[in-house]
Design a protein around this motif. Structure first.
Motif, mmCIF file in Angstrom:
data_model
loop_
_atom_site.group_PDB
_atom_site.id
_atom_site.type_symbol
_atom_site.label_atom_id
_atom_site.label_comp_id
_atom_site.label_asym_id
_atom_site.label_seq_id
_atom_site.Cartn_x
_atom_site.Cartn_y
_atom_site.Cartn_z
ATOM 1 N N ALA A 149 -40.084 49.569 -73.552
ATOM 2 C CA ALA A 149 -39.760 50.985 -73.309
ATOM 3 C C ALA A 149 -40.725 51.573 -72.290
ATOM 4 C CB ALA A 149 -39.826 51.768 -74.624
ATOM 5 N N GLU A 150 -42.009 51.256 -72.442
ATOM 6 C CA GLU A 150 -43.002 51.776 -71.498
ATOM 7 C C GLU A 150 -42.813 51.170 -70.108
ATOM 8 O OE1 GLU A 150 -47.802 51.990 -71.195
ATOM 9 O OE2 GLU A 150 -46.931 52.438 -73.154
ATOM 10 N N ALA A 151 -42.423 49.893 -70.068
ATOM 11 C CA ALA A 151 -42.178 49.240 -68.774
ATOM 12 C C ALA A 151 -41.051 49.935 -68.019
ATOM 13 C CB ALA A 151 -41.858 47.757 -68.976
ATOM 14 N N VAL A 152 -39.973 50.274 -68.718
ATOM 15 C CA VAL A 152 -38.839 50.951 -68.073
ATOM 16 C C VAL A 152 -39.242 52.351 -67.628
ATOM 17 C CG1 VAL A 152 -36.480 51.803 -68.347
ATOM 18 C CG2 VAL A 152 -37.142 49.627 -69.384
ATOM 19 N N ALA A 153 -39.940 53.088 -68.507
ATOM 20 C CA ALA A 153 -40.370 54.447 -68.169
ATOM 21 C C ALA A 153 -41.346 54.428 -66.993
ATOM 22 C CB ALA A 153 -41.006 55.116 -69.391
ATOM 23 N N THR A 195 -50.949 53.726 -66.414
ATOM 24 C CA THR A 195 -50.772 54.701 -67.499
ATOM 25 C C THR A 195 -49.734 55.762 -67.152
ATOM 26 O OG1 THR A 195 -52.607 55.999 -66.599
ATOM 27 C CG2 THR A 195 -53.158 54.397 -68.305
ATOM 28 N N LYS A 196 -49.047 55.593 -66.023
ATOM 29 C CA LYS A 196 -48.055 56.589 -65.601
ATOM 30 C C LYS A 196 -46.664 56.170 -66.066
ATOM 31 C CE LYS A 196 -50.797 57.421 -61.516
ATOM 32 N NZ LYS A 196 -51.147 56.754 -60.303
ATOM 33 N N TYR A 197 -45.922 57.106 -66.630
ATOM 34 C CA TYR A 197 -44.560 56.817 -67.041
ATOM 35 C C TYR A 197 -43.787 58.111 -67.234
ATOM 36 C CZ TYR A 197 -46.858 57.589 -71.544
ATOM 37 O OH TYR A 197 -47.608 58.109 -72.556
ATOM 38 N N ASP A 198 -42.483 57.995 -67.230
ATOM 39 C CA ASP A 198 -41.597 59.131 -67.459
ATOM 40 C C ASP A 198 -41.536 59.358 -68.968
ATOM 41 O OD1 ASP A 198 -39.004 60.396 -68.167
ATOM 42 O OD2 ASP A 198 -38.740 60.432 -65.991
ATOM 43 N N SER A 199 -42.128 60.437 -69.448
ATOM 44 C CA SER A 199 -42.267 60.661 -70.890
ATOM 45 C C SER A 199 -40.926 60.893 -71.595
ATOM 46 C CB SER A 199 -43.222 61.815 -71.170
ATOM 47 O OG SER A 199 -42.794 62.980 -70.498
ATOM 48 N N ILE A 200 -39.986 61.546 -70.943
ATOM 49 C CA ILE A 200 -38.671 61.777 -71.554
ATOM 50 C C ILE A 200 -37.936 60.445 -71.714
ATOM 51 C CG2 ILE A 200 -36.406 62.852 -71.246
ATOM 52 C CD1 ILE A 200 -37.912 65.146 -69.768
ATOM 53 N N SER A 201 -37.947 59.662 -70.658
ATOM 54 C CA SER A 201 -37.315 58.350 -70.701
ATOM 55 C C SER A 201 -37.959 57.476 -71.777
ATOM 56 C CB SER A 201 -37.437 57.678 -69.332
ATOM 57 O OG SER A 201 -36.818 56.423 -69.342
ATOM 58 N N LEU A 202 -39.282 57.523 -71.875
ATOM 59 C CA LEU A 202 -40.000 56.724 -72.870
ATOM 60 C C LEU A 202 -39.560 57.096 -74.281
ATOM 61 C CD1 LEU A 202 -42.183 54.620 -73.529
ATOM 62 C CD2 LEU A 202 -43.860 56.474 -73.508
ATOM 63 N N ALA A 203 -39.466 58.382 -74.545
ATOM 64 C CA ALA A 203 -39.066 58.853 -75.878
ATOM 65 C C ALA A 203 -37.663 58.349 -76.235
ATOM 66 C CB ALA A 203 -39.119 60.372 -75.931
ATOM 67 N N ILE A 204 -36.755 58.384 -75.283
ATOM 68 C CA ILE A 204 -35.375 57.925 -75.531
ATOM 69 C C ILE A 204 -35.352 56.412 -75.739
ATOM 70 C CG2 ILE A 204 -33.082 57.666 -74.487
ATOM 71 C CD1 ILE A 204 -33.688 60.396 -73.034
ATOM 72 N N LEU A 205 -36.048 55.669 -74.867
ATOM 73 C CA LEU A 205 -36.023 54.210 -74.921
ATOM 74 C C LEU A 205 -36.667 53.663 -76.190
ATOM 75 C CD1 LEU A 205 -36.811 53.656 -71.177
ATOM 76 C CD2 LEU A 205 -34.767 52.794 -72.344
ATOM 77 N N LYS A 206 -37.651 54.370 -76.720
ATOM 78 C CA LYS A 206 -38.314 53.918 -77.948
ATOM 79 C C LYS A 206 -37.360 53.888 -79.138
ATOM 80 C CE LYS A 206 -43.218 54.844 -77.350
ATOM 81 N NZ LYS A 206 -44.363 55.671 -77.786
ATOM 82 N N THR A 207 -36.266 54.631 -79.040
ATOM 83 C CA THR A 207 -35.295 54.665 -80.139
ATOM 84 C C THR A 207 -34.086 53.758 -79.860
ATOM 85 O OG1 THR A 207 -34.100 56.560 -79.201
ATOM 86 C CG2 THR A 207 -35.949 57.049 -80.676
ATOM 87 N N THR A 208 -34.142 53.032 -78.755
ATOM 88 C CA THR A 208 -33.015 52.169 -78.378
ATOM 89 C C THR A 208 -33.165 50.797 -79.020
ATOM 90 O OG1 THR A 208 -32.862 53.328 -76.252
ATOM 91 C CG2 THR A 208 -31.729 51.220 -76.421
ATOM 92 N N ARG A 209 -32.096 50.352 -79.639
ATOM 93 C CA ARG A 209 -32.105 49.052 -80.311
ATOM 94 C C ARG A 209 -32.396 47.921 -79.327
ATOM 95 N NH1 ARG A 209 -27.165 46.614 -83.940
ATOM 96 N NH2 ARG A 209 -28.206 44.672 -84.444
ATOM 97 N N ASP A 210 -33.190 46.953 -79.759
ATOM 98 C CA ASP A 210 -33.566 45.758 -78.988
ATOM 99 C C ASP A 210 -34.511 46.042 -77.821
ATOM 100 O OD1 ASP A 210 -32.164 44.025 -80.652
ATOM 101 O OD2 ASP A 210 -30.328 44.177 -79.468
ATOM 102 N N ILE A 211 -35.101 47.231 -77.786
ATOM 103 C CA ILE A 211 -36.127 47.540 -76.789
ATOM 104 C C ILE A 211 -37.399 47.911 -77.545
ATOM 105 C CG2 ILE A 211 -36.826 49.104 -74.923
ATOM 106 C CD1 ILE A 211 -33.914 49.324 -74.089
ATOM 107 N N ASP A 212 -38.449 47.071 -77.422
ATOM 108 C CA ASP A 212 -39.685 47.350 -78.144
ATOM 109 C C ASP A 212 -40.566 48.326 -77.362
ATOM 110 O OD1 ASP A 212 -41.284 45.928 -76.263
ATOM 111 O OD2 ASP A 212 -41.203 44.069 -77.413
ATOM 112 N N ALA A 213 -41.730 48.655 -77.926
ATOM 113 C CA ALA A 213 -42.603 49.675 -77.330
ATOM 114 C C ALA A 213 -43.075 49.294 -75.928
ATOM 115 C CB ALA A 213 -43.799 49.933 -78.237
ATOM 116 N N GLY A 214 -43.451 48.035 -75.737
ATOM 117 C CA GLY A 214 -43.898 47.592 -74.417
ATOM 118 C C GLY A 214 -42.794 47.636 -73.384
#
Length: 197
Positions: A94-98, A73-92
């Protein structure tokens, strides 16, 4: 060999589950010290659990924030917010990268090419390896002896491209600092030698 950590995306987790009969989940312990599953990936993976009972088997192995298979359940919240708006990156994804960034993990294991391509444009330093890389790294490290059967099964659920297989072996050998010639890689990965068409 130094064992590393990995965050696993849904598509790779599904492909690994298809390889369960070959003890792939046990073999991963030879390659990694811990495998993290993001919450969003868990939600995606659970969807088909009644139609694919092997998913239930894996879900029972997950432990929240500890254990080899860690529901993280740990992730970089700022990175997650940015990645969620990136084309071709879904929610899972985005969370994996964060999560990868927060934990300082070594790899993201994903078989989604669109995700890998999108990430290479925004965060090229993130190492995204595939299920195929995992098999190659296990075999090159001599942790498995049933590589052909694993590749045949993977090919039946997620077709393997000849060029991709050779490139993956080259990348995996480099990652492991294993010396292997181009010719050895070519011969090892000829489809006729593996039993693939």
């Amino acid at each position: 060999m130094l064992r590393r950590t990995a965050v696993v995306d849904n598509d790779a987790l599904i492909n690994l589950t298809h390889l369960k009969e070959f003890n792939i989940f046990h073999s991963l312990r030879s390659l990694f010290s811990q495998v993290f599953i993001p919450m969003e990936v868990l939600k995606e993976y659970e969807v088909m659990k009644l139609k694919e009972p092997d998913r239930i088997w894996f879900l029972e192995k997950l432990k929240p924030d500890h254990g080899f298979y860690s529901l993280c359940t740990k992730y970089d919240s700022i990175s997650l917010a940015i990645l969620k708006t990136t084309r071709d990156i879904d929610a899972g994804e985005a969370e994996a990268v964060a999560q990868y960034q927060k934990l300082g993990a070594h790899y993201i294991i994903s078989d989604d090419r669109r995700f890998k391509n999108a990430l290479s444009k925004t965060l090229p330093q993130v190492k995204v390896f595939s299920t195929l890389h995992v098999i190659a790294m296990l075999e090159l490290s001599k942790f498995i002896d049933n590589r052909n059967k694993l590749l045949q099964k993977l090919h039946s659920v997620s077709p393997i491209n000849k060029e991709t297989l050779i490139t993956t072996y080259r990348e995996s050998a480099t990652e492991l600092a294993i010396r292997i010639t181009k010719n050895e890689i070519y011969i090892k990965n000829k489809f006729s030698n593996i039993g693939l068409r």
